[in-house]
Design an enzyme around this catalytic site. Structure first.
Site, PDB file in Angstrom:
ATOM      1  N   GLY A 122      -3.822  -2.687  -7.598  1.00 45.91           N
ATOM      2  CA  GLY A 122      -2.573  -2.220  -6.584  1.00 45.91           C
ATOM      3  C   GLY A 122      -2.632  -0.728  -6.310  1.00 45.91           C
ATOM      4  O   GLY A 122      -2.199  -0.005  -6.875  1.00 45.91           O
TER       5      GLY A 122
ATOM      6  N   TRP B 242      -1.287  -6.823  -0.110  1.00 47.36           N
ATOM      7  CA  TRP B 242      -2.378  -7.328  -0.059  1.00 47.36           C
ATOM      8  C   TRP B 242      -3.295  -7.183  -0.961  1.00 47.36           C
ATOM      9  O   TRP B 242      -4.336  -6.528  -1.134  1.00 47.36           O
ATOM     10  CB  TRP B 242      -3.255  -6.477   1.479  1.00 47.36           C
ATOM     11  CG  TRP B 242      -2.413  -6.658   2.588  1.00 47.36           C
ATOM     12  CD1 TRP B 242      -1.950  -5.640   3.275  1.00 47.36           C
ATOM     13  CD2 TRP B 242      -2.216  -7.803   3.484  1.00 47.36           C
ATOM     14  NE1 TRP B 242      -1.072  -6.275   4.605  1.00 47.36           N
ATOM     15  CE2 TRP B 242      -1.500  -7.503   4.372  1.00 47.36           C
ATOM     16  CE3 TRP B 242      -2.866  -9.085   3.254  1.00 47.36           C
ATOM     17  CZ2 TRP B 242      -1.023  -8.382   5.648  1.00 47.36           C
ATOM     18  CZ3 TRP B 242      -2.159 -10.184   4.350  1.00 47.36           C
ATOM     19  CH2 TRP B 242      -1.548  -9.590   5.284  1.00 47.36           C
TER      20      TRP B 242
ATOM     21  N   CYS C  89     -13.384   3.788  -7.888  1.00 52.41           N
ATOM     22  CA  CYS C  89     -13.445   2.292  -8.207  1.00 52.41           C
ATOM     23  C   CYS C  89     -13.921   1.739  -6.779  1.00 52.41           C
ATOM     24  O   CYS C  89     -14.694   0.824  -6.695  1.00 52.41           O
ATOM     25  CB  CYS C  89     -11.992   1.825  -8.545  1.00 52.41           C
ATOM     26  SG  CYS C  89     -11.624   2.474 -10.231  1.00 52.41           S
TER      27      CYS C  89
ATOM     28  N   ASN D 167     -15.451   2.730  -4.379  1.00 50.00           N
ATOM     29  CA  ASN D 167     -16.999   3.210  -3.978  1.00 50.00           C
ATOM     30  C   ASN D 167     -17.737   2.045  -4.813  1.00 50.00           C
ATOM     31  O   ASN D 167     -18.792   1.531  -4.126  1.00 50.00           O
ATOM     32  CB  ASN D 167     -17.277   4.491  -4.655  1.00 50.00           C
ATOM     33  CG  ASN D 167     -17.732   5.303  -3.687  1.00 50.00           C
ATOM     34  OD1 ASN D 167     -17.611   4.927  -2.254  1.00 50.00           O
ATOM     35  ND2 ASN D 167     -18.068   6.761  -3.728  1.00 50.00           N
TER      36      ASN D 167
ATOM     37  N   GLY E 253     -21.322 -24.076  19.887  1.00 55.55           N
ATOM     38  CA  GLY E 253     -20.570 -24.769  20.810  1.00 55.55           C
ATOM     39  C   GLY E 253     -19.372 -25.236  20.026  1.00 55.55           C
ATOM     40  O   GLY E 253     -18.833 -24.350  19.296  1.00 55.55           O
TER      41      GLY E 253
ATOM     42  N   GLU F 227     -10.879  -1.992   1.706  1.00 56.66           N
ATOM     43  CA  GLU F 227     -11.713  -1.312   1.162  1.00 56.66           C
ATOM     44  C   GLU F 227     -12.084  -0.009   2.016  1.00 56.66           C
ATOM     45  O   GLU F 227     -13.168   0.210   2.101  1.00 56.66           O
ATOM     46  CB  GLU F 227     -13.057  -1.910   0.540  1.00 56.66           C
ATOM     47  CG  GLU F 227     -12.660  -3.100  -0.257  1.00 56.66           C
ATOM     48  CD  GLU F 227     -12.821  -2.855  -1.812  1.00 56.66           C
ATOM     49  OE1 GLU F 227     -12.863  -1.816  -2.280  1.00 56.66           O
ATOM     50  OE2 GLU F 227     -12.594  -3.716  -2.479  1.00 56.66           O
TER      51      GLU F 227
ATOM     52  N   PHE G 285      -9.474  13.479   9.183  1.00 51.37           N
ATOM     53  CA  PHE G 285      -8.760  12.305   8.901  1.00 51.37           C
ATOM     54  C   PHE G 285      -7.190  12.726   9.101  1.00 51.37           C
ATOM     55  O   PHE G 285      -6.787  13.843   9.051  1.00 51.37           O
ATOM     56  CB  PHE G 285      -8.501  12.074   7.176  1.00 51.37           C
ATOM     57  CG  PHE G 285      -9.873  11.250   6.829  1.00 51.37           C
ATOM     58  CD1 PHE G 285      -9.763   9.890   6.969  1.00 51.37           C
ATOM     59  CD2 PHE G 285     -10.626  11.862   6.187  1.00 51.37           C
ATOM     60  CE1 PHE G 285     -10.767   9.313   6.492  1.00 51.37           C
ATOM     61  CE2 PHE G 285     -12.014  10.979   6.046  1.00 51.37           C
ATOM     62  CZ  PHE G 285     -11.998   9.646   6.000  1.00 51.37           C
TER      63      PHE G 285
HETATM   64  C1  LIG Z   1      -7.629 -10.161   2.406  1.00 53.24           C
HETATM   65  C2  LIG Z   1      -7.443  -8.610   2.021  1.00 53.24           C
HETATM   66  C3  LIG Z   1      -7.618  -8.134   0.527  1.00 53.24           C
HETATM   67  C4  LIG Z   1      -7.059  -6.957  -0.048  1.00 53.24           C
HETATM   68  N1  LIG Z   1      -7.153  -6.444  -1.252  1.00 53.24           N
HETATM   69  C5  LIG Z   1      -6.603  -5.341  -1.471  1.00 53.24           C
HETATM   70  C6  LIG Z   1      -6.608  -5.071  -3.132  1.00 53.24           C
HETATM   71  O1  LIG Z   1      -7.026  -6.041  -3.939  1.00 53.24           O
HETATM   72  N2  LIG Z   1      -6.038  -4.085  -3.403  1.00 53.24           N
HETATM   73  C7  LIG Z   1      -5.750  -3.034  -2.626  1.00 53.24           C
HETATM   74  O2  LIG Z   1      -5.227  -1.893  -2.861  1.00 53.24           O
HETATM   75  N3  LIG Z   1      -5.701  -3.359  -0.983  1.00 53.24           N
HETATM   76  C8  LIG Z   1      -6.170  -4.390  -0.725  1.00 53.24           C
HETATM   77  N4  LIG Z   1      -6.214  -4.718   0.788  1.00 53.24           N
HETATM   78  C9  LIG Z   1      -5.699  -3.662   1.638  1.00 53.24           C
HETATM   79  C10 LIG Z   1      -6.691  -3.037   2.395  1.00 53.24           C
HETATM   80  O3  LIG Z   1      -7.524  -2.340   1.661  1.00 53.24           O
HETATM   81  C11 LIG Z   1      -5.945  -2.192   3.566  1.00 53.24           C
HETATM   82  O4  LIG Z   1      -5.716  -3.535   4.377  1.00 53.24           O
HETATM   83  C12 LIG Z   1      -6.891  -1.344   4.381  1.00 53.24           C
HETATM   84  O5  LIG Z   1      -7.078  -0.087   3.440  1.00 53.24           O
HETATM   85  C13 LIG Z   1      -6.257  -0.881   5.757  1.00 53.24           C
HETATM   86  O6  LIG Z   1      -4.797  -0.477   5.628  1.00 53.24           O
HETATM   87  P1  LIG Z   1      -3.575  -1.094   6.617  1.00 53.24           P
HETATM   88  O7  LIG Z   1      -3.997  -2.894   6.527  1.00 53.24           O
HETATM   89  O8  LIG Z   1      -2.560  -0.530   6.054  1.00 53.24           O
HETATM   90  O9  LIG Z   1      -4.030  -0.699   8.061  1.00 53.24           O
HETATM   91  P2  LIG Z   1      -3.594   0.733   8.487  1.00 53.24           P
HETATM   92  O10 LIG Z   1      -4.066   1.900   7.647  1.00 53.24           O
HETATM   93  O11 LIG Z   1      -2.244   0.702   9.025  1.00 53.24           O
HETATM   94  O12 LIG Z   1      -4.603   0.765   9.657  1.00 53.24           O
HETATM   95  C14 LIG Z   1      -4.560   0.057  11.026  1.00 53.24           C
HETATM   96  C15 LIG Z   1      -5.353   0.574  11.867  1.00 53.24           C
HETATM   97  O13 LIG Z   1      -5.401   2.148  12.327  1.00 53.24           O
HETATM   98  C16 LIG Z   1      -6.686   2.560  12.025  1.00 53.24           C
HETATM   99  N5  LIG Z   1      -6.723   4.034  11.525  1.00 53.24           N
HETATM  100  C17 LIG Z   1      -6.058   4.517  10.410  1.00 53.24           C
HETATM  101  N6  LIG Z   1      -6.045   5.619  10.225  1.00 53.24           N
HETATM  102  C18 LIG Z   1      -6.826   6.367  11.350  1.00 53.24           C
HETATM  103  C19 LIG Z   1      -7.083   7.456  11.864  1.00 53.24           C
HETATM  104  N7  LIG Z   1      -6.881   8.446  11.109  1.00 53.24           N
HETATM  105  N8  LIG Z   1      -7.862   7.457  13.027  1.00 53.24           N
HETATM  106  C20 LIG Z   1      -8.169   6.471  13.853  1.00 53.24           C
HETATM  107  N9  LIG Z   1      -7.473   5.034  13.466  1.00 53.24           N
HETATM  108  C21 LIG Z   1      -6.945   4.958  12.140  1.00 53.24           C
HETATM  109  C22 LIG Z   1      -7.408   1.549  11.089  1.00 53.24           C
HETATM  110  O14 LIG Z   1      -8.628   1.698  11.375  1.00 53.24           O
HETATM  111  C23 LIG Z   1      -6.793   0.199  11.362  1.00 53.24           C
HETATM  112  O15 LIG Z   1      -7.711  -0.176  12.629  1.00 53.24           O
HETATM  113  C24 LIG Z   1      -6.635  -5.799   1.110  1.00 53.24           C
HETATM  114  C25 LIG Z   1      -6.604  -6.238   2.457  1.00 53.24           C
HETATM  115  C26 LIG Z   1      -6.912  -7.632   2.905  1.00 53.24           C
HETATM  116  C27 LIG Z   1      -6.519  -7.894   4.281  1.00 53.24           C
END
Ligand SMILES: Cc1cc2nc3c(=O)[nH]c(=O)nc-3n(C[C@H](O)[C@H](O)[C@H](O)COP(=O)(O)OP(=O)(O)OC[C@H]3O[C@@H](n4cnc5c(N)ncnc54)[C@H](O)[C@@H]3O)c2cc1C
Length: 389
Positions: free
Chosen positions: A136, A168, A244, A246, A345, A369, A389
């Site tokens: 988490g 998530w 982790c 990585n 198709g 990730e 960033f």
């Molecule tokens: C099916 C699934 C399983 C998952 N499993 C885990 C899990 O086991 N443990 C866990 O901790 N997390 C998990 N995650 C979470 C996942 O790691 C995050 O969804 C991911 O890191 C992106 O974060 P976010 O969804 O909040 O998107 P956001 O961080 O809100 O990003 C939204 C958009 O903004 C873009 N963006 C962000 N920052 C910038 C920037 N500086 N410049 C330009 N664009 C930017 C991103 O690329 C993205 O397109 C999971 C996600 C999914 C979908």
């Protein structure tokens, strides 16, 4: 090598570079997947359920914590770990996700940052699949910026009280033990939280169109009281969860190859038998150009993964290399899955053929990730020495 000997899914003969032990690992996972997982996966995807019945078989194969030495783990090398991911994801990204979370995120966290007592208590049981872990880190206000955690841990005598929520989280609603990352007065720390504790709740996310055969949940922690020995003693600051991640991203770079191979295999068979305008689709120039382009992208990704594995084995792997490979290979697989879907198709929109399922899954793989953008920024930082960033 004559043209007849070329394997369309392995044009550069990666398999020929493997040791006997690596080939054995690849073959035993491939056999398990074909016999036990492949017959279930479509139904699981449609029913939005993770096939928990596969856990004992996966554990028997030695794929849980496969890279860890001792603690009843298989102690396999980096290439074998990559090949495991490739063969699992050939079936479905959900299987590889389950194993990645259990092994690279949870067991690695305990092995790298835990106490001797924590390693002995958890790792053998996790290797046997008796205890399932989840990781988490992500919170609802933004997963791309994990330094900004709002989940809090505060001391209460010798114990800790945890409050906050995670979203998530793969394996979240089936986990026995949750690795929870929180902010404390001393910065970011990681805790091993027994999911049966009072104040801990997991809610399965039911409406996903991607990774439908994977368990994904939101976690809620309300005054969860954990003992002092739940703290991972060596996990201090963001570098611990990033280490982790990585490990898991390394597995994704390999896993995506399996998904792409399955898509290409499906479409090679289909276009050979599909007749349009009086000839096989596969005998059409523009179709062959698309297939060749898929093979080009797949081959480049395979060679990248192979070198990534060699660097990991030599202890020389850099985070920017993992970022580039995760980004490239997830993107490669997503693009191939989408093109394969199109070549099927109308049949391509049915889960009877695997590309649409892989395509939908890979939308998550490209996002979790670290999104593609985040990995591009990591590579940009390595190139310029400047963090954007
Ligand atoms: C099916 C699934 C399983 C998952 N499993 C885990 C899990 O086991 N443990 C866990 O901790 N997390 C998990 N995650 C979470 C996942 O790691 C995050 O969804 C991911 O890191 C992106 O974060 P976010 O969804 O909040 O998107 P956001 O961080 O809100 O990003 C939204 C958009 O903004 C873009 N963006 C962000 N920052 C910038 C920037 N500086 N410049 C330009 N664009 C930017 C991103 O690329 C993205 O397109 C999971 C996600 C999914 C979908």
């Amino acid at each position: 090598m004559s043209q007849d000997e070329l394997d369309p899914l392995d044009l550069f003969a990666i398999r020929g570079c493997l040791t006997d032990e690596e080939r054995l690992t690849q073959d035993s996972v491939a056999r398990f997947v074909a016999a036990e997982a492949a017959p279930l996966i479509r139904e699981c995807f449609e029913q939005h359920r993770f096939p928990q019945e596969l856990i004992p078989g996966l554990a028997n194969l030695g794929v849980l914590g496969a890279g860890i030495q001792g603690y009843d783990c298989a102690g396999l090398n980096a290439l074998s770990q990559g090949l495991i991911c490739q063969e699992l994801e050939r079936c479905d990204s959900a299987l590889r996700s389950f194993v990645s979370v259990q092994s690279s995120l949870c067991m690695h966290a305990i092995h790298a940052f835990g106490s001797d007592a924590q390693r002995l208590q958890y790792l053998p049981r996790m290797a046997r699949g008796e205890l399932i872990g989840c990781f988490g880190l992500t919170e609802a206000h933004g997963g791309s910026d994990p330094a900004n955690l709002r989940t809090q841990g505060r001391r209460q005598g010798d114990d800790w009280v945890l409050n906050g929520s995670k979203i998530w989280i793969t394996n979240g609603s089936i986990a026995d033990i949750a690795v929870i990352w929180v902010n404390t007065a001393q910065g970011m720390r990681g805790f091993l939280v027994d999911t049966r504790l009072s104040g801990f709740a997991a809610t399965k996310i039911e409406n996903k169109m991607s990774l439908r055969a994977s368990d994904t949940a939101a976690l809620f922690l309300t005054d969860v009281l954990v003992p002092a020995d739940a703290l991972l003693p060596a996990a201090e600051g963001l570098r611990a969860p990033l280490s982790c991640l990585n490990q898991a991203r390394y597995g994704i770079a390999w896993g995506a190859i399996g998904a792409a191979q399955d898509c290409l295999h499906t479409v090679l068979e289909y276009t050979r038998s599909r007749e349009l305008f009086g000839r096989a689709l596969a005998a059409t120039q523009s179709v062959q150009i698309r297939l060749a382009d898929m093979a080009r992208r797949l081959s480049a990704a395979q060679l990248l993964a192979l070198q990534l594995g060699r660097l990991k084995e030599a202890g020389q792997l850099q985070p920017a290399q993992v970022s580039l490979a995760k980004w490239n290979n997830a993107r490669m697989a997503l693009d191939i899955a989408r093109d394969c879907r199109d070549l099927l198709g109308a049949a391509g929109i049915s889960v009877e053929f695997s590309p649409i399922r892989h395509l939908l899954n890979l939308e998550s793989v490209v996002t979790y990730e670290g999104t593609q953008t985040i990995h591009q920024l990591s590579v940009g930082r390595a190139l310029t020495g400047l963090s954007a960033f």
